[in-house]
Design an enzyme around this catalytic site. Sequence first.
Site, PDB file in Angstrom:
ATOM      1  N   HIS A  34      20.180  33.016  73.623  1.00 21.90           N
ATOM      2  CA  HIS A  34      20.390  32.448  75.127  1.00 21.90           C
ATOM      3  C   HIS A  34      21.597  32.983  75.712  1.00 21.90           C
ATOM      4  CE1 HIS A  34      17.987  29.219  72.889  1.00 21.90           C
ATOM      5  NE2 HIS A  34      17.497  29.150  74.364  1.00 21.90           N
ATOM      6  N   ASP A  66      24.654  31.405  74.199  1.00 17.56           N
ATOM      7  CA  ASP A  66      25.043  31.320  72.691  1.00 17.56           C
ATOM      8  C   ASP A  66      25.865  32.252  72.431  1.00 17.56           C
ATOM      9  OD1 ASP A  66      22.574  29.827  72.566  1.00 17.56           O
ATOM     10  OD2 ASP A  66      21.149  31.455  71.935  1.00 17.56           O
TER      11      ASP A  66
HETATM   12  C1  XLS Z   1      13.688  24.537  71.879  1.00 14.28           C
HETATM   13  C2  XLS Z   1      13.226  26.001  72.001  1.00 14.28           C
HETATM   14  C3  XLS Z   1      14.192  26.937  72.121  1.00 14.28           C
HETATM   15  C4  XLS Z   1      13.668  28.311  72.647  1.00 14.28           C
HETATM   16  C5  XLS Z   1      14.327  29.106  73.461  1.00 14.28           C
HETATM   17  O1  XLS Z   1      12.965  23.799  71.298  1.00 14.28           O
HETATM   18  O2  XLS Z   1      12.462  26.378  70.831  1.00 14.28           O
HETATM   19  O3  XLS Z   1      14.687  27.155  71.063  1.00 14.28           O
HETATM   20  O4  XLS Z   1      13.056  29.019  71.708  1.00 14.28           O
HETATM   21  O5  XLS Z   1      15.154  28.590  74.559  1.00 14.28           O
END
Ligand code: XLS
Length: 437
Positions: A101, A104
Amino acid sequence: MAAAFPEVSKIKYEGPSSRNPLAFRWYNESEMIEGKSMKDHLRFSIVYWHTFRGTGSDPFGPGTAIRPWDDGSPSVENAVKRVRVAFELIEKLGAPYYAFHDRDVAPEGANLTETNKIFDTVAKALKEEQQRTGIKLLWGTANMFSHPRFMHGAATTCNADVFAFAAASVKKCLEVTKELGGENYVFWGGREGYQNLFNTDLKREIDHLAKFFHMAVDYAKKIGFTGQFLIEPKPKEPTKHQYDSDAAACLNFLRAYDLLPHFKLNLETNHATLAGHTMMHELDYTGMQGALGSIDANTGDVMLGWDTDQFPTNYYLTTEIMLMLLKHGGIAPGGVNFDAKVRRESFEPIDLFYAHIGGMDAFAKGLKVAAAIRAEGEFDKFVKERYSSFDSGVGAEIESGKADFTSLETYMLQKGEVSPNKSGRQEYLENLFNRYL
Ligand code: XLS
Ligand code: NI
Ligand code: NI
């Protein structure tokens, strides 16, 4: 910079009899299966959020993770230092991809201009590391759920300014993803849903979501981003109803708003479970419509009803998943992305290695078992035989469109009663499955 994991060297394949916890027992990247290397089948990806930003916090207490390289500050220097550590780990694991993200990898600045500048600085470090190691970006995504401004949603917010902010975030994240050669771009609608229908204009919110996705498609075209767009279904958490609740809901939404030509799905095991489906169901349902894009590999805990995002270690599960990936023509340009976190009690850096090695091995084993099942073809034969009444006679007329209610009534009046049914043989087939494990 000194190595963050000096005690770990490149993880090697040592075979099933190895007793070395820092070696692969099944993942042998160059091993050929159905004419393709394991590496190309599995396209493993390491996630930035859990693995490099996860602290082990839960609703009952703060983080426990020890990460000596991370000073915990939101500084750019710390973010760049983290990039070096991330690539050391990914390289030592031998995973060909990673995913992030925006937030991140890069912290937010005082305003959008500053935030974008910080993102560019960190992206430069990411690009350097990609070039140094050959590791590639599987997908990028924008975090539009953590910051308080997204409390009512991003594209489905009631506040037009928030929609605009979200649009600017995705625009920037698409540019960076393109710059880093990202092969996909994911939307997980973190807060795109509702808590209460008394305050929600359902139709307006879903219309806005579709508008948002069309804007993303248009912008990608404008800048020449050719990666695959993916939506990641999840039924609940954080909202009580997420608009992208499961594969069927996503596909219906995409079709209704003319977005299906531009999107596929990124399916996650723990989300399938929360939706009351098996991962195998979600994969087959999506695959049969040509919309299987990528998977987030993890698992829930049978005793806990939430998205615990644990590393997958169950061969039964990984075999089912690999059977579906092989059946539907593979996962590229998607991958097997470990959207999984070490548990709170596994707080030492070395646990990151054990976790990923186990997950990679579980998928490699699943791939081998699935290929063995397919080679013998027992299940396919059984299923083909089960539907064989549609291969000729009245069944073939139904499938070809020759039959109608009148012709079928005439047929049945003549015949009087149906041919006897045959057993579904579920226990027999479950036993057969175990024979390959
Ligand atoms: C959350 C999601 C997230 C997505 C990316 O539950 O799995 O991690 O994969 O935003
Ligand atoms: Ni996910
Ligand atoms: Ni999840």
